[in-house]
Design an enzyme around this catalytic site. Structure first.
Site, PDB file in Angstrom:
ATOM      1  N   PHE A 169       0.787  -1.093  -0.141  1.00 50.47           N
ATOM      2  CA  PHE A 169       0.148  -0.024  -0.067  1.00 50.47           C
ATOM      3  C   PHE A 169       0.850   1.180  -0.091  1.00 50.47           C
ATOM      4  CE2 PHE A 169       0.650  -1.422   4.373  1.00 50.47           C
ATOM      5  CZ  PHE A 169       1.044  -0.298   4.989  1.00 50.47           C
ATOM      6  N   ARG A 229      -4.399   8.412  19.931  1.00 54.26           N
ATOM      7  CA  ARG A 229      -4.647   7.266  19.447  1.00 54.26           C
ATOM      8  C   ARG A 229      -5.908   6.768  19.665  1.00 54.26           C
ATOM      9  NH1 ARG A 229      -1.207   5.345  15.295  1.00 54.26           N
ATOM     10  NH2 ARG A 229      -1.697   3.329  15.755  1.00 54.26           N
ATOM     11  N   THR A 267      -6.660   1.724  13.171  1.00 50.95           N
ATOM     12  CA  THR A 267      -6.351   2.145  11.903  1.00 50.95           C
ATOM     13  C   THR A 267      -7.350   1.920  10.672  1.00 50.95           C
ATOM     14  OG1 THR A 267      -4.080   1.676  12.362  1.00 50.95           O
ATOM     15  CG2 THR A 267      -4.545   1.730   9.866  1.00 50.95           C
ATOM     16  N   ARG A 284     -12.171   8.105  13.228  1.00 53.82           N
ATOM     17  CA  ARG A 284     -11.986   7.090  12.221  1.00 53.82           C
ATOM     18  C   ARG A 284     -13.407   6.534  12.122  1.00 53.82           C
ATOM     19  NH1 ARG A 284      -5.918   5.232  12.876  1.00 53.82           N
ATOM     20  NH2 ARG A 284      -4.843   6.454  11.329  1.00 53.82           N
ATOM     21  N   ASN A 318      -8.363   7.274   5.963  1.00 51.42           N
ATOM     22  CA  ASN A 318      -8.793   7.411   7.295  1.00 51.42           C
ATOM     23  C   ASN A 318      -8.520   8.398   8.256  1.00 51.42           C
ATOM     24  OD1 ASN A 318      -5.907   7.149   7.608  1.00 51.42           O
ATOM     25  ND2 ASN A 318      -6.081   4.972   8.630  1.00 51.42           N
ATOM     26  N   HIS A 324      -3.723  11.192  11.031  1.00 50.84           N
ATOM     27  CA  HIS A 324      -2.354  10.264  11.662  1.00 50.84           C
ATOM     28  C   HIS A 324      -2.205  10.674  12.948  1.00 50.84           C
ATOM     29  CE1 HIS A 324       1.602   8.683  11.871  1.00 50.84           C
ATOM     30  NE2 HIS A 324       1.952   9.861  12.543  1.00 50.84           N
ATOM     31  N   GLU A 328       8.975  12.077  14.417  1.00 49.74           N
ATOM     32  CA  GLU A 328       7.871  12.889  13.492  1.00 49.74           C
ATOM     33  C   GLU A 328       7.614  14.384  13.839  1.00 49.74           C
ATOM     34  OE1 GLU A 328       4.943   9.188  12.660  1.00 49.74           O
ATOM     35  OE2 GLU A 328       4.364  10.498  14.080  1.00 49.74           O
TER      36      GLU A 328
HETATM   37  P1  DAT Z   1      -1.899   3.919  11.654  1.00 45.44           P
HETATM   38  O1  DAT Z   1      -2.254   5.081  10.874  1.00 45.44           O
HETATM   39  O2  DAT Z   1      -3.026   3.737  12.504  1.00 45.44           O
HETATM   40  O3  DAT Z   1      -0.685   4.542  12.630  1.00 45.44           O
HETATM   41  P2  DAT Z   1      -0.244   2.250  10.320  1.00 45.44           P
HETATM   42  O4  DAT Z   1       0.964   3.225  10.833  1.00 45.44           O
HETATM   43  O5  DAT Z   1      -0.210   0.658  10.124  1.00 45.44           O
HETATM   44  O6  DAT Z   1      -1.636   2.818  10.750  1.00 45.44           O
HETATM   45  O7  DAT Z   1      -0.220   2.545   8.861  1.00 45.44           O
HETATM   46  C1  DAT Z   1       0.056   4.025   8.125  1.00 45.44           C
HETATM   47  C2  DAT Z   1      -1.169   4.151   7.187  1.00 45.44           C
HETATM   48  O8  DAT Z   1      -0.902   3.233   6.200  1.00 45.44           O
HETATM   49  C3  DAT Z   1      -2.601   4.013   7.754  1.00 45.44           C
HETATM   50  O9  DAT Z   1      -3.477   5.154   8.421  1.00 45.44           O
HETATM   51  C4  DAT Z   1      -3.221   3.743   6.538  1.00 45.44           C
HETATM   52  C5  DAT Z   1      -2.117   3.105   5.727  1.00 45.44           C
HETATM   53  N1  DAT Z   1      -2.391   1.388   5.823  1.00 45.44           N
HETATM   54  C6  DAT Z   1      -1.995   0.736   6.609  1.00 45.44           C
HETATM   55  N2  DAT Z   1      -2.191  -0.618   6.491  1.00 45.44           N
HETATM   56  C7  DAT Z   1      -2.747  -0.752   5.457  1.00 45.44           C
HETATM   57  C8  DAT Z   1      -3.173  -1.860   4.688  1.00 45.44           C
HETATM   58  N3  DAT Z   1      -2.979  -2.893   5.003  1.00 45.44           N
HETATM   59  N4  DAT Z   1      -3.887  -1.341   3.368  1.00 45.44           N
HETATM   60  C9  DAT Z   1      -4.062  -0.227   3.163  1.00 45.44           C
HETATM   61  N5  DAT Z   1      -3.336   0.945   3.508  1.00 45.44           N
HETATM   62  C10 DAT Z   1      -2.831   0.535   4.920  1.00 45.44           C
HETATM   63 MG    MG Z   2       1.384   4.595  12.480  1.00 47.00          MG
END
Ligand code: DAT
Ligand code: MG
Length: 149
Positions: free
Chosen positions: A57, A85, A91, A102, A112, A115, A126
């Site tokens: 992704f 969070r 997520t 979300r 979503n 961040h 960050e």
């Molecule tokens: P978060 O944003 O909850 O910290 P993350 O760091 O695992 O989640 O991922 C960053 C972003 O990437 C997330 O907000 C949406 C995208 N993402 C994560 N896993 C995904 C997946 N399996 N398919 C599509 N987009 C994804």
């Molecule tokens: Mg993350």
């Protein structure tokens, strides 16, 4: 005291949800320390999401984050990372509880809305990536004693 990096992603901006989203963090009791409305360069997006490089992704994620302006913020408070969070929800909006950002505004993982840093090291990285120390606003909130004992 903890600080966390929060970003309203391009879908949140385009859908006119900036106020609603900021309001969730304000009402929760977190304290705003820095904020910037900005377009995101590919370079910044790639640095921010470097941990996801190589995932299926990843390219879509970089396209999404660079597709329009975002609101980058730093919020402060005890346990600010965890509090932000759970105000955001998990997520995938499908699993996110109603009452979370979300869970209330989203339907797909790739849109979503928001961040938030996931731990103290990520938050430090960050905040340093998106802001300089001079961007942090030092202020006293007059409602402090009604939010924390
Ligand atoms: P978060 O944003 O909850 O910290 P993350 O760091 O695992 O989640 O991922 C960053 C972003 O990437 C997330 O907000 C949406 C995208 N993402 C994560 N896993 C995904 C997946 N399996 N398919 C599509 N987009 C994804
Ligand atoms: Mg993350």
């Amino acid at each position: 005291m903890e600080r966390t990096f929060i970003m309203i992603k391009p879908d949140g901006v385009q859908r006119g949800l900036i106020g609603d989203i900021i309001s969730r963090f304000e009402r929760r009791g977190l304290k705003l320390i820095a904020m910037r409305f900005m377009n995101v360069s590919r370079e910044l997006a790639e640095a921010h999401y470097a941990v996801h490089k190589g995932r299926p992704f990843y390219n879509g994620l970089i396209d999404y984050i660079t597709s329009g302006p975002v609101v980058a913020m730093v919020w402060e408070g005890p346990n600010a990372i965890a509090i932000a969070r759970n105000t955001m929800g998990v997520t995938h909006p499908l699993q996110a509880a109603a009452g979370t950002i979300r869970g209330d505004f989203g339907v797909e993982i790739g849109r979503n809305l928001v961040h938030g840093s996931d731990g103290p090291e990520t938050a430090a990285f960050e905040i340093g990536l998106w802001f300089g120390e001079d961007d942090m606003v030092d202020w006293e909130r007059s409602t402090e004693r009604w939010i924390r004992e």
